[in-house]
Design a protein around this motif. Sequence first.
Motif, PDB file in Angstrom:
ATOM      1  N   PRO A  77       0.803  -1.220   0.000  1.00 30.49           N
ATOM      2  CA  PRO A  77       0.000   0.000   0.000  1.00 30.49           C
ATOM      3  C   PRO A  77       0.838   1.273   0.000  1.00 30.49           C
ATOM      4  CG  PRO A  77      -0.030  -1.024   2.155  1.00 30.49           C
ATOM      5  CD  PRO A  77       0.652  -1.981   1.246  1.00 30.49           C
ATOM      6  N   HIS A  78       1.984   1.239   0.668  1.00 28.18           N
ATOM      7  CA  HIS A  78       2.849   2.416   0.669  1.00 28.18           C
ATOM      8  C   HIS A  78       4.265   2.028   1.069  1.00 28.18           C
ATOM      9  CE1 HIS A  78       4.221   6.486   0.737  1.00 28.18           C
ATOM     10  NE2 HIS A  78       4.621   6.385   1.988  1.00 28.18           N
ATOM     11  N   VAL A  79       5.208   2.761   0.492  1.00 29.49           N
ATOM     12  CA  VAL A  79       6.607   2.635   0.885  1.00 29.49           C
ATOM     13  C   VAL A  79       7.281   3.950   0.514  1.00 29.49           C
ATOM     14  CG1 VAL A  79       7.402   1.655  -1.330  1.00 29.49           C
ATOM     15  CG2 VAL A  79       8.664   1.165   0.778  1.00 29.49           C
ATOM     16  N   MET A  80       8.248   4.363   1.289  1.00 27.52           N
ATOM     17  CA  MET A  80       8.950   5.605   0.971  1.00 27.52           C
ATOM     18  C   MET A  80       9.606   5.484  -0.402  1.00 27.52           C
ATOM     19  SD  MET A  80      12.345   5.367   3.403  1.00 27.52           S
ATOM     20  CE  MET A  80      13.099   6.828   2.710  1.00 27.52           C
ATOM     21  N   PHE A  81       9.724   6.617  -1.101  1.00 27.89           N
ATOM     22  CA  PHE A  81      10.256   6.611  -2.460  1.00 27.89           C
ATOM     23  C   PHE A  81      11.735   6.982  -2.492  1.00 27.89           C
ATOM     24  CE2 PHE A  81       9.493   7.637  -7.131  1.00 27.89           C
ATOM     25  CZ  PHE A  81       9.104   6.341  -7.451  1.00 27.89           C
ATOM     26  N   GLY A  82      12.271   7.400  -1.353  1.00 29.05           N
ATOM     27  CA  GLY A  82      13.689   7.720  -1.279  1.00 29.05           C
ATOM     28  C   GLY A  82      14.514   6.445  -1.208  1.00 29.05           C
ATOM     29  N   GLY A  83      15.339   6.194  -2.227  1.00 26.24           N
ATOM     30  CA  GLY A  83      16.167   4.999  -2.244  1.00 26.24           C
ATOM     31  C   GLY A  83      15.424   3.724  -2.544  1.00 26.24           C
ATOM     32  N   ILE A  84      14.127   3.812  -2.834  1.00 23.71           N
ATOM     33  CA  ILE A  84      13.286   2.637  -3.105  1.00 23.71           C
ATOM     34  C   ILE A  84      12.458   2.924  -4.352  1.00 23.71           C
ATOM     35  CG2 ILE A  84      11.267   1.327  -2.283  1.00 23.71           C
ATOM     36  CD1 ILE A  84      12.339   1.629   0.537  1.00 23.71           C
ATOM     37  N   THR A  85      12.238   1.906  -5.162  1.00 21.90           N
ATOM     38  CA  THR A  85      11.317   2.043  -6.286  1.00 21.90           C
ATOM     39  C   THR A  85      10.398   0.833  -6.322  1.00 21.90           C
ATOM     40  OG1 THR A  85      11.163   2.632  -8.642  1.00 21.90           O
ATOM     41  CG2 THR A  85      12.765   0.913  -8.030  1.00 21.90           C
ATOM     42  N   HIS A  86       9.400   0.851  -7.183  1.00 23.29           N
ATOM     43  CA  HIS A  86       8.454  -0.268  -7.272  1.00 23.29           C
ATOM     44  C   HIS A  86       7.786  -0.264  -8.642  1.00 23.29           C
ATOM     45  CE1 HIS A  86       5.361   2.768  -6.371  1.00 23.29           C
ATOM     46  NE2 HIS A  86       6.107   3.122  -5.335  1.00 23.29           N
ATOM     47  N   GLU A  87       7.207  -1.394  -8.982  1.00 25.23           N
ATOM     48  CA  GLU A  87       6.650  -1.600 -10.317  1.00 25.23           C
ATOM     49  C   GLU A  87       5.537  -0.611 -10.678  1.00 25.23           C
ATOM     50  OE1 GLU A  87       6.227  -2.843 -14.087  1.00 25.23           O
ATOM     51  OE2 GLU A  87       7.848  -3.327 -12.700  1.00 25.23           O
ATOM     52  N   PRO A  88       4.562  -0.322  -9.795  1.00 23.22           N
ATOM     53  CA  PRO A  88       3.510   0.623 -10.194  1.00 23.22           C
ATOM     54  C   PRO A  88       4.056   1.988 -10.614  1.00 23.22           C
ATOM     55  CG  PRO A  88       2.850  -0.554  -8.219  1.00 23.22           C
ATOM     56  CD  PRO A  88       4.286  -0.913  -8.464  1.00 23.22           C
ATOM     57  N   ALA A  89       5.079   2.479  -9.911  1.00 19.93           N
ATOM     58  CA  ALA A  89       5.652   3.778 -10.270  1.00 19.93           C
ATOM     59  C   ALA A  89       6.385   3.702 -11.606  1.00 19.93           C
ATOM     60  CB  ALA A  89       6.603   4.255  -9.173  1.00 19.93           C
ATOM     61  N   ILE A  90       7.141   2.642 -11.808  1.00 22.89           N
ATOM     62  CA  ILE A  90       7.879   2.496 -13.071  1.00 22.89           C
ATOM     63  C   ILE A  90       6.909   2.383 -14.241  1.00 22.89           C
ATOM     64  CG2 ILE A  90       9.426   0.984 -14.373  1.00 22.89           C
ATOM     65  CD1 ILE A  90      10.738   0.228 -11.693  1.00 22.89           C
ATOM     66  N   GLU A  91       5.870   1.583 -14.057  1.00 20.88           N
ATOM     67  CA  GLU A  91       4.876   1.407 -15.120  1.00 20.88           C
ATOM     68  C   GLU A  91       4.177   2.728 -15.437  1.00 20.88           C
ATOM     69  OE1 GLU A  91       0.735  -1.075 -16.008  1.00 20.88           O
ATOM     70  OE2 GLU A  91       1.960  -1.582 -14.257  1.00 20.88           O
ATOM     71  N   LEU A  92       3.852   3.474 -14.382  1.00 20.17           N
ATOM     72  CA  LEU A  92       3.179   4.752 -14.592  1.00 20.17           C
ATOM     73  C   LEU A  92       4.076   5.731 -15.338  1.00 20.17           C
ATOM     74  CD1 LEU A  92       0.922   6.774 -14.220  1.00 20.17           C
ATOM     75  CD2 LEU A  92       1.770   7.227 -11.906  1.00 20.17           C
ATOM     76  N   ALA A  93       5.317   5.835 -14.928  1.00 19.79           N
ATOM     77  CA  ALA A  93       6.234   6.753 -15.601  1.00 19.79           C
ATOM     78  C   ALA A  93       6.404   6.373 -17.068  1.00 19.79           C
ATOM     79  CB  ALA A  93       7.585   6.761 -14.888  1.00 19.79           C
ATOM     80  N   LYS A  94       6.493   5.081 -17.362  1.00 22.06           N
ATOM     81  CA  LYS A  94       6.586   4.631 -18.750  1.00 22.06           C
ATOM     82  C   LYS A  94       5.375   5.098 -19.556  1.00 22.06           C
ATOM     83  CE  LYS A  94       9.384   0.410 -18.286  1.00 22.06           C
ATOM     84  NZ  LYS A  94       9.374  -1.075 -18.408  1.00 22.06           N
ATOM     85  N   LYS A  95       4.199   4.934 -18.971  1.00 28.60           N
ATOM     86  CA  LYS A  95       2.969   5.339 -19.662  1.00 28.60           C
ATOM     87  C   LYS A  95       2.956   6.839 -19.930  1.00 28.60           C
ATOM     88  CE  LYS A  95      -0.469   1.831 -18.293  1.00 28.60           C
ATOM     89  NZ  LYS A  95       0.351   0.770 -17.738  1.00 28.60           N
ATOM     90  N   LEU A  96       3.339   7.632 -18.928  1.00 30.18           N
ATOM     91  CA  LEU A  96       3.297   9.076 -19.069  1.00 30.18           C
ATOM     92  C   LEU A  96       4.300   9.568 -20.116  1.00 30.18           C
ATOM     93  CD1 LEU A  96       2.870  10.181 -15.343  1.00 30.18           C
ATOM     94  CD2 LEU A  96       1.130  10.160 -17.148  1.00 30.18           C
ATOM     95  N   VAL A  97       5.477   8.993 -20.113  1.00 30.60           N
ATOM     96  CA  VAL A  97       6.478   9.377 -21.114  1.00 30.60           C
ATOM     97  C   VAL A  97       5.995   9.001 -22.519  1.00 30.60           C
ATOM     98  CG1 VAL A  97       8.811   8.870 -21.960  1.00 30.60           C
ATOM     99  CG2 VAL A  97       8.429   9.307 -19.527  1.00 30.60           C
ATOM    100  N   LYS A  98       5.296   7.879 -22.633  1.00 30.11           N
ATOM    101  CA  LYS A  98       4.822   7.412 -23.933  1.00 30.11           C
ATOM    102  C   LYS A  98       3.708   8.282 -24.496  1.00 30.11           C
ATOM    103  CE  LYS A  98       2.951   3.333 -26.267  1.00 30.11           C
ATOM    104  NZ  LYS A  98       2.538   1.897 -26.113  1.00 30.11           N
ATOM    105  N   ILE A  99       2.773   8.747 -23.651  1.00 35.37           N
ATOM    106  CA  ILE A  99       1.586   9.444 -24.169  1.00 35.37           C
ATOM    107  C   ILE A  99       1.761  10.953 -24.265  1.00 35.37           C
ATOM    108  CG2 ILE A  99       0.069   7.629 -23.307  1.00 35.37           C
ATOM    109  CD1 ILE A  99      -0.789   9.495 -21.052  1.00 35.37           C
TER     110      ILE A  99
END
Length: 448
Positions: free
Chosen positions: A84-106
Amino acid sequence: MSISKALQEDSLDYAFDEQHIWHPYTSMTHPFPMIGIKSADGCELITEDGKRLVDGTSSWWSCVHGYNHPVLISAIEKQLHQLPHVMFGGITHEPAIELAKKLVKITCPELTKVFLADSGSIAVEVAMKMALQYWQGKNNPNKQKIATIKRGYHGDTFAAMSVCDPDNGMHTMFGTSVVKQVFAPSPTSAFDDSNVESDLANLRATFETHHHQLAAFIIEPIMQGAGGMYFYSPEYLKGVRVLCDEFNILLILDEIATGFGRLGKLFAYEFADIAPDLMCIGKALTGGYISLAATMCSDNVAQGISDSPAGVFMHGPTFMGNPLACAAANASLELIAKNDWQQQIPAIEMQMQQELKGIEKLDAVNDVRVLGAVAVIEIDRSLNAAQLQPLFTEQGVWIRVFGHVIYIMPPYSISSQQLTKLTTAMKSVAKFLNQSENQTESTFLSHG
């Protein structure tokens, strides 16, 4: 029985709410009357006593797919059990990576970097900070001001307030506590006007005077939202891009209200066929199900920030990149990618144009304007939302007026019957206001 009276008799503790809960843009001594909502389904809000209200605002322009959508709910539920949540400093996760990919694409090819923020106002703050830090990296620290146009709105936090309308906006009472920015006249050209020379001349004059201290120019593309729902010409936006390049000023586009199809293009900058240096998105990003926004920027901006004395971008919200919000955004963008909105928006636009036709002839109506899934009736005086609200709810709709305008920005999934209910209510209240030109609204409402 009126809806307000019925709600006072059900289980919600309205007295506690009135005494202790501060709602947006309300007074604690003269509170706005509240409507209790128990649930929502599709394009309707369901009150505590079971009355169904067609939602004309998409919950402040965000809930574009409607409520209780199975795809969005499933995505959030799945993520809730996983992370449900994790700090983003020094950590990443699949939902964020997938979202960024989508935003860069569109988005346009120039926007390659994604900063995930909590809300639209924070996305604007981030964009402004990025612009200021960029110029430090370019050894030009004197560029510390942001320019914009009047009638704009970019949020309620302090930096965002500084680029909202300085004269008639919501934040004038904060005076010298808000940084003084540089304001150009708002464009006078309508959406279908091609003659924008005088508007651009005004902006050029502003840039000529202040360009040495301007880090960026921020503007809502095509539609000025909370500043009055004004649509301006794409030719003006094209000229803005040219002038920003000429005077070495970064261009920030605030697409928080206009992004993801609202005006008929996926992003409003597409009307002008331009690319910004930075862009803010939010609201419909998650389909309105959970708060999330983003600031996107170019490689050039990112490089300038990296070259600044700090070497890193100095911002890091606790809930940045929240996995639940990213999962909701990914699901919402999957629905957008199906392209149903490309048929829905023109159909909504055409129906609103047809059903509001003729209402502009009323003496109390200054203007009627429709673009994409936005319809506006501008009245010749300031409107009292608290007094007018019962006129809408009694007709089975949720429409919230502000300033001089009655407007709707419905979910894209709205049915033609539901949309007719909204436009009928808009016309009904406009006619009421026309009849009450020479009498107070409270007098009419007391006999309503």
